[in-house]
Design a protein around this motif. Sequence first.
Motif, PDB file in Angstrom:
ATOM      1  N   UNK A 195     -43.367  63.520  -5.338  1.00 42.56           N
ATOM      2  CA  UNK A 195     -43.270  64.736  -4.514  1.00 42.56           C
ATOM      3  C   UNK A 195     -43.212  66.014  -5.335  1.00 42.56           C
ATOM      4  N   UNK A 196     -43.576  65.910  -6.613  1.00 44.83           N
ATOM      5  CA  UNK A 196     -43.434  67.046  -7.507  1.00 44.83           C
ATOM      6  C   UNK A 196     -44.320  68.220  -7.085  1.00 44.83           C
ATOM      7  N   UNK A 197     -43.721  69.388  -7.051  1.00 48.02           N
ATOM      8  CA  UNK A 197     -44.451  70.624  -6.786  1.00 48.02           C
ATOM      9  C   UNK A 197     -43.680  71.764  -7.425  1.00 48.02           C
ATOM     10  N   UNK A 198     -44.287  72.922  -7.508  1.00 44.99           N
ATOM     11  CA  UNK A 198     -43.631  74.079  -8.122  1.00 44.99           C
ATOM     12  C   UNK A 198     -42.408  74.519  -7.329  1.00 44.99           C
ATOM     13  N   UNK A 199     -42.368  74.202  -6.039  1.00 41.89           N
ATOM     14  CA  UNK A 199     -41.292  74.669  -5.174  1.00 41.89           C
ATOM     15  C   UNK A 199     -40.244  73.605  -4.873  1.00 41.89           C
ATOM     16  N   UNK A 200     -40.336  72.452  -5.544  1.00 41.29           N
ATOM     17  CA  UNK A 200     -39.373  71.383  -5.297  1.00 41.29           C
ATOM     18  C   UNK A 200     -37.973  71.829  -5.732  1.00 41.29           C
ATOM     19  N   UNK A 201     -36.998  71.681  -4.829  1.00 39.39           N
ATOM     20  CA  UNK A 201     -35.637  72.127  -5.095  1.00 39.39           C
ATOM     21  C   UNK A 201     -34.685  70.937  -5.189  1.00 39.39           C
ATOM     22  N   UNK A 202     -33.593  71.171  -5.898  1.00 43.13           N
ATOM     23  CA  UNK A 202     -32.576  70.143  -6.021  1.00 43.13           C
ATOM     24  C   UNK A 202     -32.064  69.735  -4.648  1.00 43.13           C
ATOM     25  N   UNK A 203     -31.882  70.710  -3.776  1.00 41.18           N
ATOM     26  CA  UNK A 203     -31.349  70.415  -2.443  1.00 41.18           C
ATOM     27  C   UNK A 203     -32.251  69.458  -1.670  1.00 41.18           C
ATOM     28  N   UNK A 204     -33.578  69.584  -1.866  1.00 39.11           N
ATOM     29  CA  UNK A 204     -34.517  68.703  -1.174  1.00 39.11           C
ATOM     30  C   UNK A 204     -34.401  67.272  -1.690  1.00 39.11           C
ATOM     31  N   UNK A 205     -34.253  67.136  -3.014  1.00 46.20           N
ATOM     32  CA  UNK A 205     -34.086  65.807  -3.595  1.00 46.20           C
ATOM     33  C   UNK A 205     -32.766  65.210  -3.123  1.00 46.20           C
ATOM     34  N   UNK A 206     -31.707  66.018  -3.151  1.00 46.78           N
ATOM     35  CA  UNK A 206     -30.383  65.545  -2.734  1.00 46.78           C
ATOM     36  C   UNK A 206     -30.400  65.104  -1.274  1.00 46.78           C
ATOM     37  N   UNK A 207     -31.052  65.866  -0.417  1.00 42.93           N
ATOM     38  CA  UNK A 207     -31.135  65.505   1.006  1.00 42.93           C
ATOM     39  C   UNK A 207     -31.868  64.188   1.207  1.00 42.93           C
ATOM     40  N   UNK A 208     -32.905  63.964   0.411  1.00 42.22           N
ATOM     41  CA  UNK A 208     -33.703  62.741   0.552  1.00 42.22           C
ATOM     42  C   UNK A 208     -32.882  61.496   0.244  1.00 42.22           C
ATOM     43  N   UNK A 209     -31.843  61.662  -0.588  1.00 41.68           N
ATOM     44  CA  UNK A 209     -31.029  60.512  -0.984  1.00 41.68           C
ATOM     45  C   UNK A 209     -29.572  60.627  -0.515  1.00 41.68           C
ATOM     46  N   UNK A 210     -29.322  61.601   0.379  1.00 40.46           N
ATOM     47  CA  UNK A 210     -27.974  61.826   0.931  1.00 40.46           C
ATOM     48  C   UNK A 210     -26.952  61.982  -0.192  1.00 40.46           C
ATOM     49  N   UNK A 211     -27.261  62.883  -1.111  1.00 37.65           N
ATOM     50  CA  UNK A 211     -26.378  63.141  -2.246  1.00 37.65           C
ATOM     51  C   UNK A 211     -25.977  64.609  -2.275  1.00 37.65           C
ATOM     52  N   UNK A 212     -24.871  64.888  -2.947  1.00 36.89           N
ATOM     53  CA  UNK A 212     -24.457  66.260  -3.177  1.00 36.89           C
ATOM     54  C   UNK A 212     -25.339  66.862  -4.276  1.00 36.89           C
ATOM     55  N   UNK A 213     -25.918  68.053  -4.068  1.00 36.67           N
ATOM     56  CA  UNK A 213     -26.803  68.646  -5.075  1.00 36.67           C
ATOM     57  C   UNK A 213     -26.141  68.822  -6.438  1.00 36.67           C
ATOM     58  N   UNK A 214     -24.859  69.221  -6.453  1.00 40.94           N
ATOM     59  CA  UNK A 214     -24.170  69.437  -7.719  1.00 40.94           C
ATOM     60  C   UNK A 214     -23.961  68.104  -8.452  1.00 40.94           C
ATOM     61  N   UNK A 215     -23.685  67.047  -7.697  1.00 38.78           N
ATOM     62  CA  UNK A 215     -23.549  65.717  -8.281  1.00 38.78           C
ATOM     63  C   UNK A 215     -24.882  65.287  -8.905  1.00 38.78           C
ATOM     64  N   UNK A 216     -25.975  65.560  -8.196  1.00 38.53           N
ATOM     65  CA  UNK A 216     -27.296  65.181  -8.682  1.00 38.53           C
ATOM     66  C   UNK A 216     -27.622  65.888  -9.993  1.00 38.53           C
ATOM     67  N   UNK A 217     -27.311  67.190 -10.063  1.00 37.42           N
ATOM     68  CA  UNK A 217     -27.577  67.953 -11.286  1.00 37.42           C
ATOM     69  C   UNK A 217     -26.762  67.402 -12.451  1.00 37.42           C
ATOM     70  N   UNK A 218     -25.497  67.060 -12.203  1.00 40.71           N
ATOM     71  CA  UNK A 218     -24.651  66.515 -13.265  1.00 40.71           C
ATOM     72  C   UNK A 218     -25.224  65.201 -13.808  1.00 40.71           C
ATOM     73  N   UNK A 219     -25.704  64.355 -12.874  1.00 44.22           N
ATOM     74  CA  UNK A 219     -26.232  63.060 -13.293  1.00 44.22           C
ATOM     75  C   UNK A 219     -27.486  63.201 -14.138  1.00 44.22           C
ATOM     76  N   UNK A 220     -28.276  64.246 -13.855  1.00 42.55           N
ATOM     77  CA  UNK A 220     -29.536  64.423 -14.568  1.00 42.55           C
ATOM     78  C   UNK A 220     -29.416  65.380 -15.755  1.00 42.55           C
ATOM     79  N   UNK A 221     -28.274  66.024 -15.923  1.00 43.96           N
ATOM     80  CA  UNK A 221     -28.153  67.078 -16.940  1.00 43.96           C
ATOM     81  C   UNK A 221     -28.397  66.583 -18.355  1.00 43.96           C
ATOM     82  N   UNK A 222     -28.108  65.315 -18.612  1.00 45.48           N
ATOM     83  CA  UNK A 222     -28.299  64.776 -19.959  1.00 45.48           C
ATOM     84  C   UNK A 222     -29.618  64.038 -20.119  1.00 45.48           C
ATOM     85  N   UNK A 223     -30.468  64.112 -19.097  1.00 46.74           N
ATOM     86  CA  UNK A 223     -31.743  63.384 -19.120  1.00 46.74           C
ATOM     87  C   UNK A 223     -32.884  64.377 -19.234  1.00 46.74           C
ATOM     88  N   UNK A 224     -33.770  64.162 -20.201  1.00 50.69           N
ATOM     89  CA  UNK A 224     -34.870  65.096 -20.447  1.00 50.69           C
ATOM     90  C   UNK A 224     -35.754  65.308 -19.232  1.00 50.69           C
TER      91      UNK A 224
END
Length: 235
Positions: A195-224
């Motif tokens: 689903x990659x696009x220039x306008x893809x937002x963290x909130x959209x990814x989080x909603x797709x997996x019923x996750x908190x956006x801040x939690x999602x960012x923390x989990x990915x922060x150490x991943x390139x």
Amino acid sequence: MKTITCFDISEPVLHISSGKFTAGKHWQHKHMYHNGNFEIIIMIKGTIYLQVDETHYTVHEGEIFALPPYHHLHGYKESPEGTQYFWFHFFSKPNGLKTIELKSPDDRQIESLFRKDQAVLPLQYKLPTLDKVFIVANQILDVAKTHYFTSMAVDYLLTTLLIELSQEYFESISNIPISAEEARIDEIKEWIRANLSEKLKVSEVADAFTLNPHYLVRKFSSRKPAKRLSSTSTN
């Protein structure tokens, strides 16, 4: 004795033909001789009974049969009606195929064959899951019957299938445990790629997996692969 084939994947393999076959009543595999081409059979359901030269093999649902060239192949027994499998014939690049007969194989010995430019498959093995493989296999059949401007499209997809099958085999012998969290992260990565696009937002990814956006960012922060994701807006 274990037959292992190593594929040079520094260049894509050359697709010859492919299909999805369903057996009728009293069907058994016809005689074929693989004159330079490789065949991969992916069992969807049922059983096929194959004789390769003088040796009998029984291939069940969920198994992969990867037959190197220069062998005679035919069925030695009728398969159950409704038996179904994908089949793929292809050539590798010149000198890009190496078949090894291991007398007393161990997993470490086989693991050493894996390289970034070399896929590895045994003659026969069972996959724990066929979900990803089925997706790529169906893509190959779809592209093969579509008039693309270049035939390389199906060649690259078939090479992707080889890599996926090889990766599944590598994981089955390496005994590397995959945690539920790692599996979840991999699932999210696949969704982002799809689903990659220039306008893809963290909130959209989080909603797709019923996750908190801040939690999602923390989990990915150490991943390139997630650096771009973490810099997008959560609004």
